[in-house]
Design a protein around this motif. Sequence first.
Motif, PDB file in Angstrom:
ATOM      1  N   VAL A   1      13.364  -5.676   9.004  1.00 19.53           N
ATOM      2  CA  VAL A   1      12.365  -6.361   8.537  1.00 19.53           C
ATOM      3  C   VAL A   1      13.150  -4.726   7.335  1.00 19.53           C
TER       4      VAL A   1
ATOM      5  N   TYR B   1       7.987  -8.454   2.515  1.00 21.91           N
ATOM      6  CA  TYR B   1       9.128  -7.825   3.131  1.00 21.91           C
ATOM      7  C   TYR B   1      10.456  -8.750   3.563  1.00 21.91           C
ATOM      8  N   ASP B   2       9.094  -9.472   5.502  1.00 19.21           N
ATOM      9  CA  ASP B   2       9.909 -10.329   5.697  1.00 19.21           C
ATOM     10  C   ASP B   2       9.675 -11.380   5.242  1.00 19.21           C
TER      11      ASP B   2
END
Length: 169
Positions: free
Chosen positions: A74, A129-130
């Motif tokens: 990530v 972000y993931d």
Amino acid sequence: MATWTSKLGATYPLAAIQKKDKQAHATLQKLRRRPENATCADCGTKGTVWAIVNHGTFVCLRCASVHRSLGTHVSKPKGCTGTYLWGDDELASMARGNVAANRALGGDAIEVPRDPSDAVLRAFLVDKYDWKKWAPRAPEPAPDLISFDDDEPPPAPAAAPDFFGSYGL
């Protein structure tokens, strides 16, 4: 010959990276001093001492410590204060900066939590972000358009499979 591998996977001769270290850090500091990069890309706190290299963002110490818990699939955090070597690929990623990265991840749609606990901050960073919760969605691809010559008829549609025939009926 000894080599060095960046956090983004590029391999360089170690001596070349060491030779360019001072110049690389000067470039990094110049990028950090841009007004849009002087505040954390995630929480807005002044003072960015870490970078998330794979996203091209500059972040504060607290957000960097939470990014470290997300895993390298990530986030790839890296300190900006002179203790790490920097490759050209990493500097190129950081040149995009916070504005471009946040725009790609959702820009104004990002709901930044106020004074979050570490658990809330971690959940926010995973969403950002993931899961890319606020990122603009790519448009659906248009169906392939097939052009036919006037002399050729279009192909006949494929026959549907014989459901009962597959059972020997």
